[in-house]
Design an enzyme around this catalytic site. Structure first.
Site, PDB file in Angstrom:
ATOM      1  N   ARG A  20      12.005  -5.302   4.436  1.00 14.72           N
ATOM      2  CA  ARG A  20      11.463  -4.717   5.024  1.00 14.72           C
ATOM      3  C   ARG A  20      12.873  -3.977   5.544  1.00 14.72           C
ATOM      4  O   ARG A  20      12.394  -3.783   6.497  1.00 14.72           O
ATOM      5  CB  ARG A  20       9.629  -3.809   4.593  1.00 14.72           C
ATOM      6  CG  ARG A  20       9.817  -2.316   5.530  1.00 14.72           C
ATOM      7  CD  ARG A  20       8.587  -2.414   5.004  1.00 14.72           C
ATOM      8  NE  ARG A  20       7.252  -2.677   6.267  1.00 14.72           N
ATOM      9  CZ  ARG A  20       6.821  -2.614   6.566  1.00 14.72           C
ATOM     10  NH1 ARG A  20       5.481  -2.119   5.337  1.00 14.72           N
ATOM     11  NH2 ARG A  20       5.741  -3.545   7.117  1.00 14.72           N
ATOM     12  N   ARG A  64      -0.686  -9.104  12.338  1.00 13.61           N
ATOM     13  CA  ARG A  64      -0.830  -8.374  12.183  1.00 13.61           C
ATOM     14  C   ARG A  64      -2.283  -8.405  10.760  1.00 13.61           C
ATOM     15  O   ARG A  64      -3.275  -7.926  11.042  1.00 13.61           O
ATOM     16  CB  ARG A  64      -0.180  -7.123  11.681  1.00 13.61           C
ATOM     17  CG  ARG A  64       1.045  -6.116  12.848  1.00 13.61           C
ATOM     18  CD  ARG A  64       2.291  -5.796  11.957  1.00 13.61           C
ATOM     19  NE  ARG A  64       1.825  -5.441  10.649  1.00 13.61           N
ATOM     20  CZ  ARG A  64       3.559  -4.784  10.446  1.00 13.61           C
ATOM     21  NH1 ARG A  64       4.290  -5.690  11.007  1.00 13.61           N
ATOM     22  NH2 ARG A  64       2.757  -4.048   9.002  1.00 13.61           N
ATOM     23  N   ARG A 107      -9.247   1.946   8.502  1.00 11.53           N
ATOM     24  CA  ARG A 107      -8.864  -0.018   8.727  1.00 11.53           C
ATOM     25  C   ARG A 107     -10.290  -1.222   9.526  1.00 11.53           C
ATOM     26  O   ARG A 107      -9.710  -2.371   9.833  1.00 11.53           O
ATOM     27  CB  ARG A 107      -7.964  -0.436   9.252  1.00 11.53           C
ATOM     28  CG  ARG A 107      -6.597  -0.227   9.206  1.00 11.53           C
ATOM     29  CD  ARG A 107      -5.552  -0.305  10.014  1.00 11.53           C
ATOM     30  NE  ARG A 107      -4.810  -1.342   9.784  1.00 11.53           N
ATOM     31  CZ  ARG A 107      -3.429  -0.689   9.115  1.00 11.53           C
ATOM     32  NH1 ARG A 107      -3.655   0.473   9.150  1.00 11.53           N
ATOM     33  NH2 ARG A 107      -2.157  -1.202   8.614  1.00 11.53           N
ATOM     34  N   ARG A 129      11.401  -2.643  10.972  1.00  9.62           N
ATOM     35  CA  ARG A 129      10.293  -1.759  12.158  1.00  9.62           C
ATOM     36  C   ARG A 129      10.003  -2.510  13.362  1.00  9.62           C
ATOM     37  O   ARG A 129      10.251  -4.018  12.844  1.00  9.62           O
ATOM     38  CB  ARG A 129       8.617  -1.394  11.375  1.00  9.62           C
ATOM     39  CG  ARG A 129       8.506  -0.214  10.714  1.00  9.62           C
ATOM     40  CD  ARG A 129       7.368   0.291   9.430  1.00  9.62           C
ATOM     41  NE  ARG A 129       6.781  -0.420  10.168  1.00  9.62           N
ATOM     42  CZ  ARG A 129       5.767  -0.184   9.090  1.00  9.62           C
ATOM     43  NH1 ARG A 129       5.450  -0.078   8.285  1.00  9.62           N
ATOM     44  NH2 ARG A 129       4.155  -1.463   9.720  1.00  9.62           N
ATOM     45  N   LYS A 138       0.438  -1.654   0.068  1.00 12.47           N
ATOM     46  CA  LYS A 138       0.240  -0.109  -0.040  1.00 12.47           C
ATOM     47  C   LYS A 138       0.968   1.487   0.220  1.00 12.47           C
ATOM     48  O   LYS A 138       0.941   2.018  -0.455  1.00 12.47           O
ATOM     49  CB  LYS A 138      -0.865  -0.452   0.994  1.00 12.47           C
ATOM     50  CG  LYS A 138      -1.662  -1.076   1.550  1.00 12.47           C
ATOM     51  CD  LYS A 138      -2.831  -1.002   2.988  1.00 12.47           C
ATOM     52  CE  LYS A 138      -1.826  -0.879   3.652  1.00 12.47           C
ATOM     53  NZ  LYS A 138      -1.814  -2.582   4.090  1.00 12.47           N
TER      54      LYS A 138
HETATM   55  P1  AP5 Z   1       5.293  -1.643   1.621  1.00 13.34           P
HETATM   56  O1  AP5 Z   1       4.451  -0.495   0.694  1.00 13.34           O
HETATM   57  O2  AP5 Z   1       5.699  -1.315   3.310  1.00 13.34           O
HETATM   58  O3  AP5 Z   1       3.609  -1.873   2.312  1.00 13.34           O
HETATM   59  P2  AP5 Z   1       2.407  -2.304   3.116  1.00 13.34           P
HETATM   60  O4  AP5 Z   1       0.778  -2.597   3.075  1.00 13.34           O
HETATM   61  O5  AP5 Z   1       2.262  -0.011   3.514  1.00 13.34           O
HETATM   62  O6  AP5 Z   1       2.408  -2.277   4.374  1.00 13.34           O
HETATM   63  P3  AP5 Z   1       3.025  -1.340   5.996  1.00 13.34           P
HETATM   64  O7  AP5 Z   1       3.504  -2.967   6.479  1.00 13.34           O
HETATM   65  O8  AP5 Z   1       3.189  -0.255   6.434  1.00 13.34           O
HETATM   66  O9  AP5 Z   1       0.843  -1.846   6.598  1.00 13.34           O
HETATM   67  P4  AP5 Z   1       0.622  -1.650   7.730  1.00 13.34           P
HETATM   68  O10 AP5 Z   1      -0.878  -1.465   6.558  1.00 13.34           O
HETATM   69  O11 AP5 Z   1       1.362  -2.760   8.595  1.00 13.34           O
HETATM   70  O12 AP5 Z   1       0.931  -0.301   8.494  1.00 13.34           O
HETATM   71  P5  AP5 Z   1       0.594   0.814   9.046  1.00 13.34           P
HETATM   72  O13 AP5 Z   1       1.783   0.787   9.118  1.00 13.34           O
HETATM   73  O14 AP5 Z   1      -0.119   1.520   7.549  1.00 13.34           O
HETATM   74  O15 AP5 Z   1       5.795  -2.879   1.185  1.00 13.34           O
HETATM   75  C1  AP5 Z   1       6.182  -4.231   1.968  1.00 13.34           C
HETATM   76  C2  AP5 Z   1       7.528  -4.581   1.626  1.00 13.34           C
HETATM   77  O16 AP5 Z   1       7.341  -5.276   0.641  1.00 13.34           O
HETATM   78  C3  AP5 Z   1       8.542  -2.820   1.835  1.00 13.34           C
HETATM   79  O17 AP5 Z   1       9.612  -3.279   2.076  1.00 13.34           O
HETATM   80  C4  AP5 Z   1       8.385  -3.189   0.439  1.00 13.34           C
HETATM   81  O18 AP5 Z   1       9.732  -2.442  -0.263  1.00 13.34           O
HETATM   82  C5  AP5 Z   1       8.574  -4.194  -0.261  1.00 13.34           C
HETATM   83  N1  AP5 Z   1       7.470  -4.603  -1.547  1.00 13.34           N
HETATM   84  C6  AP5 Z   1       5.864  -3.698  -2.130  1.00 13.34           C
HETATM   85  N2  AP5 Z   1       5.259  -3.885  -2.850  1.00 13.34           N
HETATM   86  C7  AP5 Z   1       6.317  -5.005  -3.492  1.00 13.34           C
HETATM   87  C8  AP5 Z   1       6.614  -6.004  -5.299  1.00 13.34           C
HETATM   88  N3  AP5 Z   1       5.180  -5.594  -5.683  1.00 13.34           N
HETATM   89  N4  AP5 Z   1       6.635  -6.750  -4.756  1.00 13.34           N
HETATM   90  C9  AP5 Z   1       7.591  -7.632  -4.288  1.00 13.34           C
HETATM   91  N5  AP5 Z   1       8.426  -6.395  -2.690  1.00 13.34           N
HETATM   92  C10 AP5 Z   1       7.514  -5.523  -2.730  1.00 13.34           C
HETATM   93  O19 AP5 Z   1       0.756   0.241   9.893  1.00 13.34           O
HETATM   94  C11 AP5 Z   1       1.148  -0.503  11.808  1.00 13.34           C
HETATM   95  C12 AP5 Z   1       0.086  -0.299  12.811  1.00 13.34           C
HETATM   96  O20 AP5 Z   1      -0.115   0.922  13.483  1.00 13.34           O
HETATM   97  C13 AP5 Z   1      -0.981  -1.009  12.542  1.00 13.34           C
HETATM   98  O21 AP5 Z   1      -0.756  -2.478  12.610  1.00 13.34           O
HETATM   99  C14 AP5 Z   1      -1.815  -0.269  13.739  1.00 13.34           C
HETATM  100  O22 AP5 Z   1      -0.865  -0.553  14.546  1.00 13.34           O
HETATM  101  C15 AP5 Z   1      -1.383   1.329  13.676  1.00 13.34           C
HETATM  102  N6  AP5 Z   1      -2.605   1.917  12.621  1.00 13.34           N
HETATM  103  C16 AP5 Z   1      -1.734   2.297  11.230  1.00 13.34           C
HETATM  104  N7  AP5 Z   1      -3.199   2.642  10.788  1.00 13.34           N
HETATM  105  C17 AP5 Z   1      -4.215   2.518  11.568  1.00 13.34           C
HETATM  106  C18 AP5 Z   1      -5.958   2.689  11.190  1.00 13.34           C
HETATM  107  N8  AP5 Z   1      -5.536   3.124  10.615  1.00 13.34           N
HETATM  108  N9  AP5 Z   1      -6.299   2.213  12.667  1.00 13.34           N
HETATM  109  C19 AP5 Z   1      -6.035   2.153  13.661  1.00 13.34           C
HETATM  110  N10 AP5 Z   1      -4.207   1.681  13.835  1.00 13.34           N
HETATM  111  C20 AP5 Z   1      -3.916   1.840  12.767  1.00 13.34           C
HETATM  112 MG    MG Z   2       2.752   0.836   4.932  1.00 12.88          MG
END
Ligand code: AP5
Ligand code: MG
Ligand code: ZN
Length: 214
Positions: free
Chosen positions: A127, A171, A88, A160, A13
């Site tokens: 990552r 997660r 979410r 992270r 994402k």
């Molecule tokens: P990346 O682009 O970083 O993936 P992502 O979908 O953004 O993954 P996240 O881990 O950031 O999502 P998340 O939803 O768990 O975390 P968030 O920060 O939102 O890609 C992942 C890896 O793969 C990278 O290394 C990239 O280079 C690689 N990659 C990407 N595309 C690829 C491809 N096509 N092929 C190969 N490799 C690829 O949330 C973290 C925490 O914050 C949550 O767990 C929660 O506790 C809290 N939080 C955040 N938002 C909320 C909310 N709205 N409500 C409640 N809690 C929240």
């Molecule tokens: Mg992300």
């Protein structure tokens, strides 16, 4: 152009949202990045969020919804935005729908980046993240020019805290229970589009631009 990115943790994402923001000239708003910036700065919000994030749990809606609604009412959001990691939960989605409806607006595109659980764990362990500017790398699929250093701002890259395999499993569980229902929510609103997130990053982006248009 108001866009939501849906998809499991690690689906890509953030990677795609950054490209969309650049191409279409709208801000990229990641609730996860906002929380991590607050943790790093030691704010009260950051302290509230950290305990949940480290366990792979969601930060409570009471904290998250107000924060996001404040953000999308800022001036740079006038032309739209790409939301990454919000909504979410169904209550988050309903709050967003309601806040937009009050201004006569609605989400234009909800893009589900679809990646099976099997692919997720290996992606996460590779990552590397820049906590200063939010840039994301992958040791294998998207390495920085200099190992361990952010190409954009020169800061140190880190694994992270929530990317450890045990936490990733949590997660994913939380994703399936609380976030996956949003796919149907946005399908019913007629704005859902699914892309195959197992392709290369460039191919995923190509699929997304076909949906969003030139
Ligand atoms: P990346 O682009 O970083 O993936 P992502 O979908 O953004 O993954 P996240 O881990 O950031 O999502 P998340 O939803 O768990 O975390 P968030 O920060 O939102 O890609 C992942 C890896 O793969 C990278 O290394 C990239 O280079 C690689 N990659 C990407 N595309 C690829 C491809 N096509 N092929 C190969 N490799 C690829 O949330 C973290 C925490 O914050 C949550 O767990 C929660 O506790 C809290 N939080 C955040 N938002 C909320 C909310 N709205 N409500 C409640 N809690 C929240
Ligand atoms: Mg992300
Ligand atoms: Zn950086």
């Amino acid at each position: 152009m108001k866009i939501i990115m849906l998809g499991a943790p690690g689906a890509g994402k953030g990677t795609q949202a950054k490209k969309i923001a650049e191409k279409y000239g709208v801000p990229h708003i990641s609730t996860g990045d906002i929380f991590r910036a607050n943790i790093k700065a030691g704010t009260e919000l950051g302290m509230k969020a950290k305990g949940y994030m480290d366990q792979g749990l969601l930060v409570p809606d009471e904290v998250t919804i107000g924060m996001l609604l404040d953000r999308i009412h800022q001036d740079d959001c006038e032309k739209g935005y790409v939301l990454d990691g919000f909504p979410r939960t169904i209550p988050q989605a309903e709050s967003l729908t309601k806040a937009l409806a009050e201004m006569g607006e609605a989400i234009d595109f909800a893009i589900d980046v679809d990646v099976p659980d099997e692919n997720i764990i290996s992606r996460m362990s590779g990552r590397r993240a820049c906590l200063k500017c939010g840039a994301t790398y992958h040791t294998q699929f998207a390495p920085p020019a200099k190992e361990g250093v952010c190409d954009v701002c020169g800061s140190e890259l880190v694994l992270r805290d929530d990317d450890k395999p045990e936490t990733v499993k949590n997660r994913l569980k939380v994703y399936h229970e609380q976030t996956q229902p949003l796919i149907d929510y946005y399908k019913e609103k007629g704005v859902l589009h699914t892309v195959d997130g197992t392709q290369t990053m460039e191919a995923v982006f190509q699929s997304i631009t076909e949906i969003l248009g030139a």
